[in-house]
Design a protein around this motif. Structure first.
Motif, short mmCIF file in Angstrom:
data_model
loop_
_atom_site.label_atom_id
_atom_site.label_comp_id
_atom_site.label_asym_id
_atom_site.label_seq_id
_atom_site.Cartn_x
_atom_site.Cartn_y
_atom_site.Cartn_z
N GLU A 162 -13.03 76.81 31.24
CA GLU A 162 -13.62 75.40 31.78
C GLU A 162 -12.98 74.24 31.10
OE1 GLU A 162 -17.67 72.84 32.02
OE2 GLU A 162 -17.68 74.94 31.44
N LEU A 163 -12.51 74.78 29.74
CA LEU A 163 -11.93 73.84 28.88
C LEU A 163 -10.17 73.51 29.10
CD1 LEU A 163 -11.60 72.18 26.01
CD2 LEU A 163 -10.86 74.09 25.07
N THR A 164 -9.62 74.81 29.65
CA THR A 164 -8.14 74.51 30.02
C THR A 164 -7.77 74.35 31.29
OG1 THR A 164 -8.28 76.92 30.02
CG2 THR A 164 -7.75 75.98 27.72
N TRP A 165 -8.59 74.85 32.15
CA TRP A 165 -8.28 74.64 33.67
C TRP A 165 -7.68 73.38 34.09
CZ3 TRP A 165 -9.62 71.68 37.79
CH2 TRP A 165 -10.85 70.82 37.63
N LEU A 166 -8.23 72.26 33.85
CA LEU A 166 -7.62 71.03 34.35
C LEU A 166 -6.06 70.88 34.00
CD1 LEU A 166 -8.02 68.14 35.62
CD2 LEU A 166 -9.00 67.48 33.73
N TYR A 167 -5.84 71.08 32.38
CA TYR A 167 -4.51 70.91 32.22
C TYR A 167 -3.43 71.88 32.75
CZ TYR A 167 -6.63 68.24 28.41
OH TYR A 167 -7.32 67.31 27.71
N THR A 168 -4.30 73.34 32.81
CA THR A 168 -3.33 74.07 33.58
C THR A 168 -2.92 73.77 34.98
OG1 THR A 168 -4.30 75.93 32.30
CG2 THR A 168 -3.00 76.79 34.06
N ASN A 280 -8.91 62.90 15.59
CA ASN A 280 -7.45 62.79 15.90
C ASN A 280 -6.92 64.25 16.14
OD1 ASN A 280 -7.39 59.84 15.67
ND2 ASN A 280 -7.58 60.35 13.56
N GLU A 281 -7.70 65.26 16.16
CA GLU A 281 -7.49 66.74 16.23
C GLU A 281 -6.27 66.77 17.47
OE1 GLU A 281 -11.44 66.60 14.73
OE2 GLU A 281 -10.82 65.75 16.34
N VAL A 282 -6.43 66.23 18.65
CA VAL A 282 -5.45 66.74 19.65
C VAL A 282 -3.98 66.10 19.35
CG1 VAL A 282 -4.68 66.15 22.08
CG2 VAL A 282 -6.88 66.80 21.25
N LEU A 283 -3.98 64.81 18.81
CA LEU A 283 -2.86 63.95 18.51
C LEU A 283 -2.16 64.83 16.97
CD1 LEU A 283 -0.60 61.79 18.70
CD2 LEU A 283 -2.14 60.12 17.63
N GLY A 284 -2.97 64.90 16.26
CA GLY A 284 -2.67 65.73 15.01
C GLY A 284 -2.04 66.86 15.42
N LEU A 311 -8.57 71.52 19.10
CA LEU A 311 -7.50 72.25 18.38
C LEU A 311 -6.68 73.11 19.57
CD1 LEU A 311 -8.63 73.26 15.02
CD2 LEU A 311 -7.11 71.31 15.52
N ILE A 312 -7.56 73.57 20.43
CA ILE A 312 -6.77 74.56 21.62
C ILE A 312 -5.98 73.59 22.47
CG2 ILE A 312 -7.54 75.80 23.59
CD1 ILE A 312 -10.12 76.59 22.01
N ILE A 313 -6.56 72.34 22.91
CA ILE A 313 -5.87 71.67 23.73
C ILE A 313 -4.46 71.22 22.85
CG2 ILE A 313 -5.76 69.46 25.00
CD1 ILE A 313 -7.39 71.75 26.13
N GLY A 314 -4.69 70.53 21.76
CA GLY A 314 -3.82 69.92 20.95
C GLY A 314 -2.73 70.95 20.72
N THR A 315 -2.62 72.25 20.23
CA THR A 315 -1.80 72.98 19.95
C THR A 315 -1.02 73.74 21.14
OG1 THR A 315 -3.34 74.76 19.76
CG2 THR A 315 -2.95 73.79 17.64
N ASN A 316 -1.63 73.73 22.14
CA ASN A 316 -1.11 74.25 23.65
C ASN A 316 -0.14 73.09 24.13
OD1 ASN A 316 -1.72 76.91 24.68
ND2 ASN A 316 -3.73 75.89 23.78
N LEU A 317 -0.84 71.90 23.83
CA LEU A 317 0.14 70.70 24.40
C LEU A 317 1.31 70.54 23.34
CD1 LEU A 317 -2.27 67.68 25.70
CD2 LEU A 317 -1.09 69.46 26.93
N LEU A 359 5.08 66.56 28.48
CA LEU A 359 3.96 66.24 27.26
C LEU A 359 3.38 64.87 27.71
CD1 LEU A 359 2.77 66.68 24.42
CD2 LEU A 359 4.95 65.81 23.49
N ALA A 360 3.98 64.02 27.82
CA ALA A 360 3.35 62.68 28.34
C ALA A 360 2.43 62.78 29.55
CB ALA A 360 4.65 61.45 28.63
N ALA A 361 2.65 63.46 30.42
CA ALA A 361 1.94 63.61 31.58
C ALA A 361 0.55 64.22 31.25
CB ALA A 361 2.67 64.20 32.65
N LEU A 362 0.64 65.35 30.62
CA LEU A 362 -0.44 66.00 30.38
C LEU A 362 -1.16 65.57 29.21
CD1 LEU A 362 0.66 69.69 30.53
CD2 LEU A 362 -0.43 68.35 32.20
N TYR A 363 -0.62 65.00 28.25
CA TYR A 363 -1.49 64.19 27.17
C TYR A 363 -2.38 63.01 27.94
CZ TYR A 363 -2.46 62.08 22.68
OH TYR A 363 -3.21 61.49 21.53
N MET A 364 -1.90 62.65 28.81
CA MET A 364 -2.72 61.34 29.60
C MET A 364 -3.91 61.96 30.22
SD MET A 364 -0.15 58.49 31.03
CE MET A 364 0.81 59.82 32.04
N VAL A 365 -3.70 63.15 30.36
CA VAL A 365 -5.08 63.88 30.87
C VAL A 365 -6.31 63.84 29.99
CG1 VAL A 365 -6.10 66.19 31.80
CG2 VAL A 365 -3.66 65.18 32.39
#
Length: 365
Positions: A162-168, A280-284, A311-317, A359-365
């Motif tokens: 549920e956390l990752t499906w939208l990014y994928t 700031n976990e995603v950006l960091g 952290l899951i989203i940030g390290t994958n992006l 990266l820019a496209a998915l970070y905006m998600v």
């Protein structure tokens, strides 16, 4: 013996850095039994078992067999590139991003040469690499940082998906747009040799063990039971697999466990980093991954934040961006550089631009 170890470390910069950090951190907390508490044994067990099983499947030509059967149905250049890209995207969800690239990048280079699309070599291999790095984001077993953070988080598999499906899903959409825009619909007939399975019973055996891994991730089977079953089964079936897998990844995890565990004893530093990271976990994670790659970034930052979803989203992006942001990306670069040395600069330029766009496209998600 010492010379061999030095050469081995020279060939794996991340392993060498993790070892140096672990050794230096021993000045903070002397080695002892307390080090055992630092180690996430569940992650190490799962990585070890998956590496053995996937290596067994590769030896049976299973992945190439699946790929060749799909490609035989494709009739256009665009369709072939689409198939190569999404073979990496989908397979990485189950066999990890690095194994997908080790398997399908050489396969893709061969196909591109056969259909006379070598002028699109750099762009196509870049898309395959991005596809593997982003497809692996979807599942807990898709890449090492997911396995580790999933183990720490206490999430269920449905919660993770549920956390990752939208990014994928967004990644799949952008990949499709790239293929449609940059590749012609030109029809052709691909005359390629039919890949065959080495032994169907052995493939079924490995797939049964893989299913056991999935059940372990879903918390139906204890990790120690998985380790015992897989080890005994492969000792009986194929002992050579234990000499073929890449132990450097396991050692890298072990050394980072020690380093992070030791520096957490410096309370002032620990509190400072926690305050800087909070919110700031995603950006960091994205920024740090650009310099040390996303697996070490996940291990390092997990010591300072329990916002595992971020952290899951940030390290994958964070696997997008520089060539070392995801160590799996180096696999593709080495394959292209070895066969087409004159394309190194072109590949790096296309790789960097495409990664920044994704990266820019998915970070905006």
């Amino acid at each position: 013996m010492l010379a061999k170890i030095k050469n081995y470390l020279r060939g794996d910069a991340v392993l060498a850095i993790s070892l140096i950090l672990a050794v230096l951190s021993c000045a903070i907390e002397p080695p002892g039994l307390n080090y055992v508490r630092y180690i996430d044994f569940n992650t190490l067990i799962m990585l070890f078992c998956l590496m053995l099983i996937i290596e067994g499947l590769r030896g049976q030509n299973f992945l190439q067999f699946i790929g060749s059967r799909i490609l035989l149905k494709v009739k256009t250049r665009r369709g072939i590139v689409f198939t190569l890209v999404f073979l990496c995207f989908i397979s990485s969800m189950f066999i990890t991003n690095d194994v997908a690239l080790i398997t399908f990048v050489p396969f893709g280079i061969m196909i591109l040469e056969m259909i006379g699309l070598t002028d699109k070599m750099c762009g196509t291999i870049t898309l395959m690499t991005i596809a593997a790095n982003l497809g692996s984001m979807f599942t807990p077993i898709g890449n090492p940082q997911n396995l580790y953070l999933f183990s720490l988080s206490g999430m269920s598999v449905p919660e993770f998906l549920e956390l990752t499906w939208l990014y994928t899903g967004c990644a799949a959409m952008v990949l499709t747009i790239f293929v449609v825009v940059f590749y012609p619909e030109e029809h052709l007939k691909l005359d390629m040799p039919k890949e065959r399975l080495a032994d169907t019973r052995t493939v079924a055996f490995y797939l049964a063990l893989f299913t056991l891994c999935v059940l372990t991730v879903a918390h139906f089977v204890p990790h120690m039971a998985l380790l015992v079953v897989v080890t005994l089964a492969l000792m009986y079936k194929n002992k050579t697999l234990f000499f073929k897998i890449d132990y450097s990844l396991l050692l890298t995890f072990l050394f980072f466990f020690i380093f992070v565990g030791n520096i957490n004893h410096i309370e002032s530093l620990h509190n400072f980093i926690m305050q800087m990271l909070a919110g700031n976990e995603v950006l960091g994670s994205v920024v740090i991954s650009q310099f040390i790659s996303n697996v070490p970034a996940a291990m390092l930052l997990s010591g300072y934040s329990d916002n595992y979803a971020a952290l899951i989203i940030g390290t994958n992006l964070g696997g997008l961006g520089t060539l070392i942001a995801s160590m799996a990306s180096l696999i593709s670069y080495k394959q292209v550089a070895a066969r087409y040395p004159h394309l190194k600069k072109q590949y790096l330029a296309i790789f960097t631009v495409d990664n920044i766009i994704f990266l820019a496209a998915l970070y905006m998600v």
